[in-house]
Design a protein around this motif. Sequence first.
Motif, short mmCIF file in Angstrom:
data_model
loop_
_atom_site.label_atom_id
_atom_site.label_comp_id
_atom_site.label_asym_id
_atom_site.label_seq_id
_atom_site.Cartn_x
_atom_site.Cartn_y
_atom_site.Cartn_z
N ARG A 71 32.66 47.00 42.43
CA ARG A 71 33.20 48.34 42.80
C ARG A 71 33.89 48.86 41.51
O ARG A 71 34.12 48.39 40.66
CB ARG A 71 34.48 48.22 43.82
CG ARG A 71 34.12 47.27 45.18
CD ARG A 71 33.28 48.27 46.02
NE ARG A 71 32.98 47.71 47.31
CZ ARG A 71 32.22 48.10 48.14
NH1 ARG A 71 31.43 49.29 48.06
NH2 ARG A 71 32.08 47.70 49.14
N THR A 72 33.87 50.17 41.71
CA THR A 72 34.44 51.05 40.55
C THR A 72 35.41 52.16 41.33
O THR A 72 34.95 52.41 42.33
CB THR A 72 33.37 51.27 39.37
OG1 THR A 72 34.24 51.90 38.08
CG2 THR A 72 32.54 52.27 39.90
N ASP A 73 35.80 52.85 40.18
CA ASP A 73 36.63 54.30 40.86
C ASP A 73 36.19 55.26 39.65
O ASP A 73 35.44 55.07 38.61
CB ASP A 73 37.86 54.10 40.93
CG ASP A 73 38.44 53.34 42.10
OD1 ASP A 73 37.84 53.59 43.04
OD2 ASP A 73 39.49 52.48 41.93
N GLY A 74 36.32 56.43 40.12
CA GLY A 74 36.31 57.62 39.07
C GLY A 74 34.96 58.40 39.44
O GLY A 74 34.11 58.08 40.49
N PRO A 75 34.68 59.45 38.68
CA PRO A 75 33.51 60.24 38.85
C PRO A 75 31.93 59.87 38.88
O PRO A 75 31.19 60.06 39.51
CB PRO A 75 33.74 61.22 37.88
CG PRO A 75 34.44 60.68 36.56
CD PRO A 75 35.44 59.48 37.38
N GLN A 76 31.92 58.40 38.36
CA GLN A 76 30.61 57.82 38.18
C GLN A 76 30.47 56.83 39.30
O GLN A 76 29.52 55.81 39.16
CB GLN A 76 30.18 57.40 36.80
CG GLN A 76 30.44 58.28 35.86
CD GLN A 76 30.12 57.79 34.56
OE1 GLN A 76 28.79 57.91 34.13
NE2 GLN A 76 30.82 57.14 33.79
N LYS A 77 31.38 56.53 40.33
CA LYS A 77 31.69 55.40 41.34
C LYS A 77 30.24 55.34 41.94
O LYS A 77 29.92 54.15 41.99
CB LYS A 77 32.68 55.88 42.16
CG LYS A 77 32.74 54.82 43.45
CD LYS A 77 33.79 55.23 44.39
CE LYS A 77 33.97 54.62 45.62
NZ LYS A 77 33.90 53.16 45.47
N LEU A 147 36.91 43.47 35.32
CA LEU A 147 36.29 43.79 33.99
C LEU A 147 36.42 44.83 33.55
O LEU A 147 36.15 45.93 34.34
CB LEU A 147 35.02 43.30 33.94
CG LEU A 147 34.82 41.71 34.20
CD1 LEU A 147 33.47 41.55 34.24
CD2 LEU A 147 35.47 40.78 33.25
N THR A 148 36.41 45.15 32.29
CA THR A 148 36.64 46.60 31.66
C THR A 148 35.65 46.60 30.60
O THR A 148 35.37 45.95 29.75
CB THR A 148 37.89 47.03 31.12
OG1 THR A 148 38.75 46.98 32.30
CG2 THR A 148 37.93 48.47 30.52
N LEU A 149 34.71 47.79 30.74
CA LEU A 149 33.63 48.15 29.77
C LEU A 149 34.18 49.25 28.85
O LEU A 149 34.21 50.49 29.39
CB LEU A 149 32.04 48.21 30.41
CG LEU A 149 31.01 48.51 29.32
CD1 LEU A 149 30.68 47.34 28.35
CD2 LEU A 149 29.77 49.14 30.16
N GLU A 150 34.43 49.09 27.61
CA GLU A 150 34.77 50.18 26.68
C GLU A 150 34.39 49.89 25.25
O GLU A 150 34.62 48.88 24.97
CB GLU A 150 36.13 50.25 26.79
CG GLU A 150 37.05 51.53 26.17
CD GLU A 150 38.37 51.71 26.41
OE1 GLU A 150 38.91 52.71 26.14
OE2 GLU A 150 38.95 50.53 26.67
#
Length: 182
Positions: A71-77, A147-150
Amino acid sequence: MVVDLSDTAMVAAQGAGSAALASLDLPKSFDELLLRRTEALAQKLTQNFADAGIDVDSKIALQVDSSGRIRTDGPQKERIEQFFRDNPEIAKEVRDVASLNTMKAAAEALRRYNEEMKSAHDKDSQSAVRDRYTTRSLRIQELSGSLTLEDGKLTSAAVEYADSLSPADDKARSRNQTDVLT
């Protein structure tokens, strides 16, 4: 058909096997294995996301939920979640890397517990060490799967938490929790 090799042939065969193993670039530790897998996954996600039209210039937070979905949040969810539904092998790698990172964080919490128990000489000190370990373990469990991809790097919230702890921080947290309870 059975073939008996001479002692010389056996040594030569073993040497050939050893040379083949030596040429492999195998990780020497769990930490090295985890680092390699995490870096490889970061590269794979960055490339595949870009190919799928997902903006990789902004931070992407991923969470493996209790059923294993990512899962993820934000405009690209929707695009990101659909990407993982369409690419189950990459989703599996995300789950695996997230689990391995959680194991690393849990191992650090246990290492700290054992280290602190060595210097805890009375019941109150031992109880405080157990309480800190429980608090740490619960927090790691809460952060597992995050996890965070940055900037092309993949980081684990559980590992960042475990790495950020210091004995002084733990004592301050313990005092603050006690203050809240009293």
